[in-house]
Scaffold this active site. Structure first.
Site, mmCIF file in Angstrom:
data_model
loop_
_atom_site.group_PDB
_atom_site.id
_atom_site.type_symbol
_atom_site.label_atom_id
_atom_site.label_comp_id
_atom_site.label_asym_id
_atom_site.label_seq_id
_atom_site.Cartn_x
_atom_site.Cartn_y
_atom_site.Cartn_z
ATOM 1 N N ASP A 20 9.353 49.575 -53.271
ATOM 2 C CA ASP A 20 9.814 48.184 -53.356
ATOM 3 C C ASP A 20 11.315 48.083 -53.092
ATOM 4 O O ASP A 20 12.076 48.981 -53.441
ATOM 5 C CB ASP A 20 9.473 47.619 -54.745
ATOM 6 C CG ASP A 20 9.569 46.100 -54.774
ATOM 7 O OD1 ASP A 20 9.482 45.473 -53.693
ATOM 8 O OD2 ASP A 20 9.728 45.549 -55.877
ATOM 9 N N ASN A 68 0.471 40.538 -50.867
ATOM 10 C CA ASN A 68 1.490 40.411 -49.822
ATOM 11 C C ASN A 68 1.020 39.544 -48.649
ATOM 12 O O ASN A 68 1.841 39.096 -47.833
ATOM 13 C CB ASN A 68 1.941 41.790 -49.320
ATOM 14 C CG ASN A 68 2.780 42.559 -50.317
ATOM 15 O OD1 ASN A 68 2.742 43.789 -50.373
ATOM 16 N ND2 ASN A 68 3.555 41.859 -51.134
HETATM 17 C C1 IPE Z 1 4.631 45.609 -54.563
HETATM 18 O O1 IPE Z 1 5.810 45.002 -54.190
HETATM 19 C C2 IPE Z 1 3.809 45.924 -53.370
HETATM 20 C C3 IPE Z 1 4.339 46.931 -52.479
HETATM 21 C C4 IPE Z 1 5.430 47.660 -52.643
HETATM 22 C C5 IPE Z 1 3.563 47.178 -51.296
HETATM 23 P P1 IPE Z 1 5.995 43.428 -54.227
HETATM 24 O O2 IPE Z 1 7.392 43.139 -53.829
HETATM 25 O O3 IPE Z 1 4.930 42.767 -53.452
HETATM 26 O O4 IPE Z 1 5.774 43.108 -55.774
HETATM 27 P P2 IPE Z 1 6.068 41.787 -56.601
HETATM 28 O O5 IPE Z 1 5.415 40.647 -55.874
HETATM 29 O O6 IPE Z 1 7.541 41.621 -56.657
HETATM 30 O O7 IPE Z 1 5.489 42.040 -57.947
HETATM 31 C C1 IPE Z 2 8.425 46.356 -50.413
HETATM 32 O O1 IPE Z 2 9.641 45.718 -50.252
HETATM 33 C C2 IPE Z 2 7.606 46.375 -49.149
HETATM 34 C C3 IPE Z 2 6.440 45.492 -49.181
HETATM 35 C C4 IPE Z 2 6.019 44.829 -50.215
HETATM 36 C C5 IPE Z 2 5.703 45.340 -47.940
HETATM 37 P P1 IPE Z 2 9.754 44.146 -50.410
HETATM 38 O O2 IPE Z 2 9.474 43.529 -49.089
HETATM 39 O O3 IPE Z 2 8.952 43.643 -51.540
HETATM 40 O O4 IPE Z 2 11.293 44.010 -50.748
HETATM 41 P P2 IPE Z 2 11.946 43.062 -51.841
HETATM 42 O O5 IPE Z 2 11.282 43.361 -53.147
HETATM 43 O O6 IPE Z 2 11.728 41.663 -51.394
HETATM 44 O O7 IPE Z 2 13.385 43.459 -51.831
HETATM 45 MG MG MG Z 3 9.280 43.407 -53.537
#
Ligand code: IPE
Ligand code: IPE
Ligand code: MG
Length: 249
Positions: A20, A68
């Site tokens: 993340d 997502n």
């Molecule tokens: C969790 O990250 C999913 C992945 C890293 C693929 P998110 O960024 O989607 O999580 P939330 O929505 O902040 O909980």
């Molecule tokens: C994790 O990084 C990757 C995916 C969930 C695909 P994020 O895209 O959630 O990055 P932040 O949390 O918005 O910084």
């Molecule tokens: Mg995230």
């Protein structure tokens, strides 16, 4: 070494990571989120290699969650293009390094082209035994439980299973990670202290390591710190310390 060979004591046989923080990493540089995802792939490549060298037997990476899909269409499209690109580019190297690839998630929600790349990658690397790399794409822990229950229910209807025979072991065998041990260590980068619908069943007894570091900045050095943290845990699985010492003596 075979896939069944245990990891050295103190090394997590199965390491799971919620990667993340890509979007914030890019935003801090005034760049589009997609650039963060690209940087995230670089980090993932380095961590796969570092985990392999550390003796991790199974590495599960959370790449795209069921939730997502709710992101803006442009970001989802960019992520899907990136997955396809990575699969075409990286599978050869993974294969040469003896890594078996496996995907978990709701495949039917992915494009036919991506699904074909995934199936080909799994087939090509099926015989590899140095490490299993599991990529969770369109994955959700709740989806996983639902698909397990659905498959068990089908067997009940077909008369193959009696409802009285449904127990934890049976459900274990129907979860997406069937045949693999549950994660010993879960790492989440990006500062959030939550599971975000990752492996709900499998994380029941995992050690949890959270870091503020955003995924593109998560280095092999930081992985080493997470592994140190793990090496210093006492895993009691409900027992007392005294009981564990008695077994060790
Ligand atoms: C969790 O990250 C999913 C992945 C890293 C693929 P998110 O960024 O989607 O999580 P939330 O929505 O902040 O909980
Ligand atoms: C994790 O990084 C990757 C995916 C969930 C695909 P994020 O895209 O959630 O990055 P932040 O949390 O918005 O910084
Ligand atoms: Mg995230």
């Amino acid at each position: 070494m075979t896939v069944n060979a245990p990891s050295a004591p103190g090394v997590p046989g199965h390491l799971a990571i919620i990667m993340d923080g890509n979007g914030r990493w890019a935003a801090r540089r005034g760049r589009p989120r997609q650039l963060g995802h690209r940087a995230g792939i670089k980090a993932a490549r380095a961590i796969v290699e570092a985990a392999l060298n550390a003796g991790v037997r199974t590495l599960t990476l959370f790449a795209f969650s069921s939730e997502n899909w709710k992101r803006p269409r442009t970001e989802v499209d960019a992520l899907m293009r990136l997955f396809a690109e990575v699969l075409q580019r990286e599978v050869k190297v993974l294969h040469e390094n003896g890594i078996q690839l496996r995907f978990i998630g709701a495949r039917e929600t992915l494009s036919p082209v991506l699904r074909r790349h995934m199936a080909e990658a799994e087939l090509r690397t099926a015989g590899n035994q140095r490490m299993t790399l599991v990529l969770a794409v369109a994955y959700g822990g709740r989806w996983d439980m639902v698909q397990a229950v659905r498959r068990v229910a089908q067997k009940v209807r077909a008369g193959e299973i009696d409802p009285a025979d449904i127990d934890e072991q049976l459900l274990e065998r129907h979860r997406a990670l069937a045949g693999l041990p549950s994660p010993d260590l879960l790492v989440r980068t990006g500062g959030e202290h939550r599971i975000s619908n990752f492996l709900l069943w499998d994380l029941a007894y995992s050690e949890l390591y959270f870091t503020e570091t955003l995924w593109p900045d998560f280095s092999p050095d930081e992985l080493a710190r997470a592994l140190d943290f793990f090496a210093n845990r006492e895993r009691r699985f409900g027992r007392t310390s005294d009981q564990l010492e008695a077994v060790a003596d």
